[in-house]
Motif scaffolding. Sequence first.
Motif, PDB file in Angstrom:
ATOM      1  N   UNK A 173      32.636  -7.386   9.080  1.00 48.56           N
ATOM      2  CA  UNK A 173      33.397  -6.729  10.158  1.00 48.56           C
ATOM      3  C   UNK A 173      32.631  -5.521  10.692  1.00 48.56           C
ATOM      4  N   UNK A 174      32.039  -4.743   9.789  1.00 44.32           N
ATOM      5  CA  UNK A 174      31.238  -3.582  10.206  1.00 44.32           C
ATOM      6  C   UNK A 174      30.080  -4.039  11.100  1.00 44.32           C
ATOM      7  N   UNK A 175      29.429  -5.111  10.690  1.00 45.12           N
ATOM      8  CA  UNK A 175      28.318  -5.659  11.490  1.00 45.12           C
ATOM      9  C   UNK A 175      28.806  -6.131  12.861  1.00 45.12           C
ATOM     10  N   UNK A 176      29.963  -6.800  12.878  1.00 51.21           N
ATOM     11  CA  UNK A 176      30.536  -7.286  14.132  1.00 51.21           C
ATOM     12  C   UNK A 176      30.862  -6.125  15.069  1.00 51.21           C
ATOM     13  N   UNK A 177      31.509  -5.103  14.536  1.00 52.15           N
ATOM     14  CA  UNK A 177      31.895  -3.937  15.351  1.00 52.15           C
ATOM     15  C   UNK A 177      30.656  -3.222  15.890  1.00 52.15           C
ATOM     16  N   UNK A 178      29.653  -3.066  15.017  1.00 47.70           N
ATOM     17  CA  UNK A 178      28.433  -2.387  15.473  1.00 47.70           C
ATOM     18  C   UNK A 178      27.707  -3.218  16.533  1.00 47.70           C
ATOM     19  N   UNK A 179      27.735  -4.548  16.372  1.00 53.41           N
ATOM     20  CA  UNK A 179      27.117  -5.439  17.369  1.00 53.41           C
ATOM     21  C   UNK A 179      27.819  -5.277  18.725  1.00 53.41           C
ATOM     22  N   UNK A 180      29.145  -5.135  18.695  1.00 56.67           N
ATOM     23  CA  UNK A 180      29.917  -4.931  19.937  1.00 56.67           C
ATOM     24  C   UNK A 180      29.512  -3.624  20.616  1.00 56.67           C
ATOM     25  N   UNK A 181      29.412  -2.558  19.809  1.00 56.80           N
ATOM     26  CA  UNK A 181      29.028  -1.253  20.378  1.00 56.80           C
ATOM     27  C   UNK A 181      27.588  -1.291  20.897  1.00 56.80           C
ATOM     28  N   UNK A 182      26.745  -2.061  20.223  1.00 54.66           N
ATOM     29  CA  UNK A 182      25.347  -2.161  20.651  1.00 54.66           C
ATOM     30  C   UNK A 182      25.239  -2.893  21.982  1.00 54.66           C
ATOM     31  N   UNK A 183      26.012  -3.955  22.147  1.00 55.41           N
ATOM     32  CA  UNK A 183      26.010  -4.681  23.425  1.00 55.41           C
ATOM     33  C   UNK A 183      26.588  -3.811  24.541  1.00 55.41           C
ATOM     34  N   UNK A 184      27.587  -3.000  24.223  1.00 53.10           N
ATOM     35  CA  UNK A 184      28.148  -2.061  25.207  1.00 53.10           C
ATOM     36  C   UNK A 184      27.077  -1.044  25.612  1.00 53.10           C
ATOM     37  N   UNK A 185      26.329  -0.573  24.641  1.00 59.85           N
ATOM     38  CA  UNK A 185      25.236   0.378  24.904  1.00 59.85           C
ATOM     39  C   UNK A 185      24.192  -0.229  25.834  1.00 59.85           C
ATOM     40  N   UNK A 186      23.941  -1.533  25.694  1.00 59.55           N
ATOM     41  CA  UNK A 186      22.924  -2.196  26.506  1.00 59.55           C
ATOM     42  C   UNK A 186      23.323  -2.317  27.979  1.00 59.55           C
ATOM     43  N   UNK A 187      24.606  -2.140  28.272  1.00 63.51           N
ATOM     44  CA  UNK A 187      25.052  -2.146  29.673  1.00 63.51           C
ATOM     45  C   UNK A 187      24.423  -1.001  30.456  1.00 63.51           C
ATOM     46  N   UNK A 188      23.993   0.034  29.746  1.00 62.08           N
ATOM     47  CA  UNK A 188      23.434   1.220  30.390  1.00 62.08           C
ATOM     48  C   UNK A 188      21.899   1.271  30.290  1.00 62.08           C
ATOM     49  N   UNK A 189      21.302   0.187  29.767  1.00 60.63           N
ATOM     50  CA  UNK A 189      19.841   0.110  29.642  1.00 60.63           C
ATOM     51  C   UNK A 189      19.289  -0.742  30.776  1.00 60.63           C
ATOM     52  N   UNK A 190      18.203  -0.271  31.384  1.00 57.41           N
ATOM     53  CA  UNK A 190      17.606  -0.932  32.537  1.00 57.41           C
ATOM     54  C   UNK A 190      17.274  -2.399  32.247  1.00 57.41           C
ATOM     55  N   UNK A 191      17.856  -3.299  33.052  1.00 56.74           N
ATOM     56  CA  UNK A 191      17.556  -4.728  32.956  1.00 56.74           C
ATOM     57  C   UNK A 191      18.317  -5.477  31.887  1.00 56.74           C
TER      58      UNK A 191
END
Length: 215
Positions: free
Chosen positions: A147-165
């Motif tokens: 679950x911790x891995x899943x939650x962190x993966x979600x936050x990481x994908x959200x973070x990528x919304x603000x990364x160029x490309x």
Amino acid sequence: MNQKTKITISAILVVTWMAIIFCFSSVPADESNRQSLEIVNKAVEKFEAKSNLDIISNNEEKIRIGQANLNEEDRYSQQKQIKNQNRTTNTSNNQTKQKETLILKLNRLLRKFAHASVYFILYILVLNLIYQIKGKYKLVYCIISIVVCFVYACTDEFHQLFVDGRAGLFSDVIIDTIGATISFIIVDAIHRIISLIHKKDKRLSNKKEKVDTKR
């Protein structure tokens, strides 16, 4: 090393690995894709170089063996045929397109494998932290780690919304979670095997003690 130190080191490892994942995700898409393509290209080139050497070696061997029984005309015909085959292989547009397609497919596979592998490791680090805190291995701790891995993966994908490309993809979250789940399966299997060995050793030890007591 006391338990408090073990817990501290385990926590540092988890945070450090999460920071590494964050740094990977902060690299712009074009740069990240270029890096992975370089790796794939080098691997394909090395494979091609080895294959070409094998082909040349095989062709030379065929010529060497055949030369003893061939007249001049046959020998020339065979050498010309082999050269034409090699030239066709190296200059074929169709093969070039196939190579480009293969590189793109391998690049995609490499990137997805990288996704899964980093969360494979993260699961182990998180589970180890929980184990150090609780002092025992339980299935519920494994689930919490996933679950911790899943939650962190979600936050990481959200973070990528603000990364160029880059884009936040739930499919990548699934791949990350699969990586963590594979890690769980392997770690749990190893734990069960070790537990069975310990139980077997304990039974043998108890039997030996009983025999010694009777004597």
